[in-house]
Write an enzyme that holds these catalytic residues in place. Sequence first.
Site, PDB file in Angstrom:
ATOM      1  N   GLY A  50      30.196 -12.965  63.784  1.00  0.00           N
ATOM      2  CA  GLY A  50      29.361 -11.953  63.144  1.00  0.00           C
ATOM      3  C   GLY A  50      29.861 -11.688  61.731  1.00  0.00           C
ATOM      4  N   GLY A 101      30.855 -13.983  67.454  1.00  0.00           N
ATOM      5  CA  GLY A 101      29.422 -13.847  67.697  1.00  0.00           C
ATOM      6  C   GLY A 101      28.724 -15.162  67.990  1.00  0.00           C
ATOM      7  CD  GLU A 144      36.592 -11.835  68.566  1.00  0.00           C
ATOM      8  OE1 GLU A 144      35.460 -12.266  68.351  1.00  0.00           O
ATOM      9  OE2 GLU A 144      37.434 -12.445  69.256  1.00  0.00           O
ATOM     10  CG  ASP A 150      32.502  -8.201  69.958  1.00  0.00           C
ATOM     11  OD1 ASP A 150      32.959  -9.302  69.621  1.00  0.00           O
ATOM     12  OD2 ASP A 150      31.704  -7.549  69.242  1.00  0.00           O
TER      13      ASP A 150
END
Length: 382
Positions: free
Chosen positions: A70, A119, A142, A150
Amino acid sequence: MASSNGATDQVLVEAKSSVRIFTLNRPKQLNALSSTMVSQLLELFLACAKDSSVKLIILKGSGRAFCAGGDVAKVVQDIKQGNWKGGADFFREEYTMNYVIATYSKPQVSILNGIVMGGGAGVSIHGRFRVATERSLFAMPETALGLFPDVGASYFLSRLHGFFGEYAGLVGARLDGAEMLACGLATHYVPSERLPLLEKALVEADSSDPAVISSIIDKFSQTPLLKKNSAYHRLSIINKCFSRRTVEDIIAALESEAAANKNDEWISSTIQSLKKSSPTSLKISLRSIREGRLQGIGKCLVREYRMVCHVMLGEVSNDFVEGCRAILLDKDKNPKWEPSKLECISSEMVDRYFSRVHDDNDWEDLKLPMSPNLPAYALSKI
């Protein structure tokens, strides 16, 4: 082609027979997901779910990446300007898209021919077919950014063989295509030179039957050899160490292995990676993956949305802003984590990330779609 608000086409769309091919198209940014891309993809998936003429989705990336994650630099910019809700809107739409993909009524073939991070895993690993190649490079990095794995990673990492998901998620390990296939992240491995023929065969098949699609991909697939130094050869040590209850216990178990195997570079580099990561991120990531083992994809995403909102609010720690500064913006690779040590992080501090956000009257939990276009089994996944 699809465009949004006159912007450059960030997602290209081709209709070939009953197949729709979506190509992530920000090659200079390694196809990092912008809010425009997330909106477009969500719209496209929902539209194709309603369209009875569409039987199969193929998702791929332009250039040398599938999708490097992302676009978190924009989220950090918003947080610094006091607008953490801009980031909350981005993650809400992204996690909704992850859920739609995970519960989709039509098969999706993701061609993971290049970098797949963060992402990028969210738009592909939840789909039915994931094709790795010799150019694939997967990571969930992350914890080095002060975030946590996530996009539903607590669901898919916790379902990898043994405790390999805890290893990949906490360490941010880089895995090649052969390792992705071995651990279960990929369903197939196809040499990149055969991808155009695979795509042609999938279009010509004109089928939405997963068994037919699987048998077509099988015709182009190989079983690659794992490299000698592959982490997957260390599954017994990974299971022994990463099954421990706490991050401190995991590191202690690895240090005990290191003492017994003094020349083992893999163990020492694994310890180093953990010690360089945000202590807060490590603690919340381990708990998230452990909870994910017992939850469906919907519950995982609802919980992860709470967690990411707390990360952006920064009430316990501002490690996300600091990690992005050190790794993505200033690139000095020297983040100053606060709290700086695992032992400074209490269970109450960790609990905070898993609670509802009470600091804002407008805040709501993630509400996932219960659309008639989604299959009935979507209900059982929440």
